[in-house]
Design an enzyme around this catalytic site. Sequence first.
Site, mmCIF file in Angstrom:
data_model
loop_
_atom_site.group_PDB
_atom_site.id
_atom_site.type_symbol
_atom_site.label_atom_id
_atom_site.label_comp_id
_atom_site.label_asym_id
_atom_site.label_seq_id
_atom_site.Cartn_x
_atom_site.Cartn_y
_atom_site.Cartn_z
ATOM 1 N N ARG A 90 -28.968 -34.070 -79.608
ATOM 2 C CA ARG A 90 -28.294 -33.707 -80.850
ATOM 3 C C ARG A 90 -28.632 -34.741 -81.912
ATOM 4 O O ARG A 90 -28.787 -35.934 -81.618
ATOM 5 C CB ARG A 90 -26.769 -33.676 -80.647
ATOM 6 N N HIS A 104 -35.304 -27.769 -84.181
ATOM 7 C CA HIS A 104 -34.327 -27.455 -83.115
ATOM 8 C C HIS A 104 -34.782 -26.249 -82.275
ATOM 9 O O HIS A 104 -34.082 -25.238 -82.191
ATOM 10 C CB HIS A 104 -32.928 -27.203 -83.724
#
Length: 309
Positions: free
Chosen positions: A224, A272
Amino acid sequence: MTLLLLGEFENPEIWISALKTYQPELKIEVYPNFTNSSEINAVLAWMPPLGVIEQFPNLKVIISTGAGVDHILRDPNLPANIPIVRLVDGSLTSQMSEYILLAVLQYHRQFITYKTQQNQGLWQGLSPRNTANCTVGILGLGVLGLDIAQKLKMMGFAVRGWSRTPKVLDKINCFSGEEEFKLFLSECEVLVCLLPLTPETEGILNQNTFSALPQGAYLINVARGKHLVEEDLLNALKSGQLSGACLDVFQIEPLPKDHLFWTHPKIIITPHIAAKTIPACVAPQIIDAINKSQAGLLLNHTVDVSRGY
Ligand code: NAP
Ligand code: GLV
């Protein structure tokens, strides 16, 4: 029985079609278009808007569309005692391992330098590196961390991993807890972050961590964005403490257009995509979670909310 898709879904129709393949009679609604809040029994969520989940009095399960659940747990008003389920899926695991292998090999086989040389029309071999001497450290030895640790070991890398609880793994050097963190870092030529985002792990990729790595180490963050203190990375690249970074996740996504990372010569960026959920692959386990939750049966892959993952 009604399932509500809640939050960010690139293409809800693909999800609905995948889920209905396995349970055609399932009623599926897409937030904010639902008929009756008391009819919602299950929520399938990615980045659900805050304060919405608590509005469903007959909710039996919350299911993440991904492996991580930080995007659900960030809601301070989540109802207590409703199980949260995450996805554990072979296609997610293999995508993640492919991504990390590619990033490690790009670094290890010096493709980044060769690309620069190509741009200069320069034919020049660099000194070869012995794979057995390259230590790759994996932060997080869960479903994803374990898979890539084993694949890197098979490729001949020296592999070590760090987890919250102690582990013993064949030919993978295991470290755990804060006490062993610095020792773990001390030999990682490549550091891969595959931790869940929790209060304990937020900001873990910071100046202290970088300075405990061997000089010139390479960073891969596929967990993350909030694990990384972005300014500390820029400073570590400038000083040479880190030689480069491959980043799939960012503090703010999409990465703002004027962010310094975009044009940094030592940073590789992807949007991502290290492991993206394929609805058709995960539909059976979502249907299983919905049905088991309605029947009051034990669910697979539930999250321990007190641990945060
Ligand atoms: P997982 O199976 O829950 O494993 C988490 C690992 O992290 C475990 O080994 C755990 O230790 C360790 N850990 C947790 N807190 C820790 C702490 N405070 N100190 C040390 N170790 C700690 O998770 P996973 O399925 O491997 O997924 C990991 C993360 O990858 C997800 O949470 C998600 O954020 C990220 N992800 C990213 C993408 C992408 O496309 N970029 C895709 C999928 C997932 P124990 O073994 O001791 O419990
Ligand atoms: C993606 O980031 C996931 O958590 O699956």
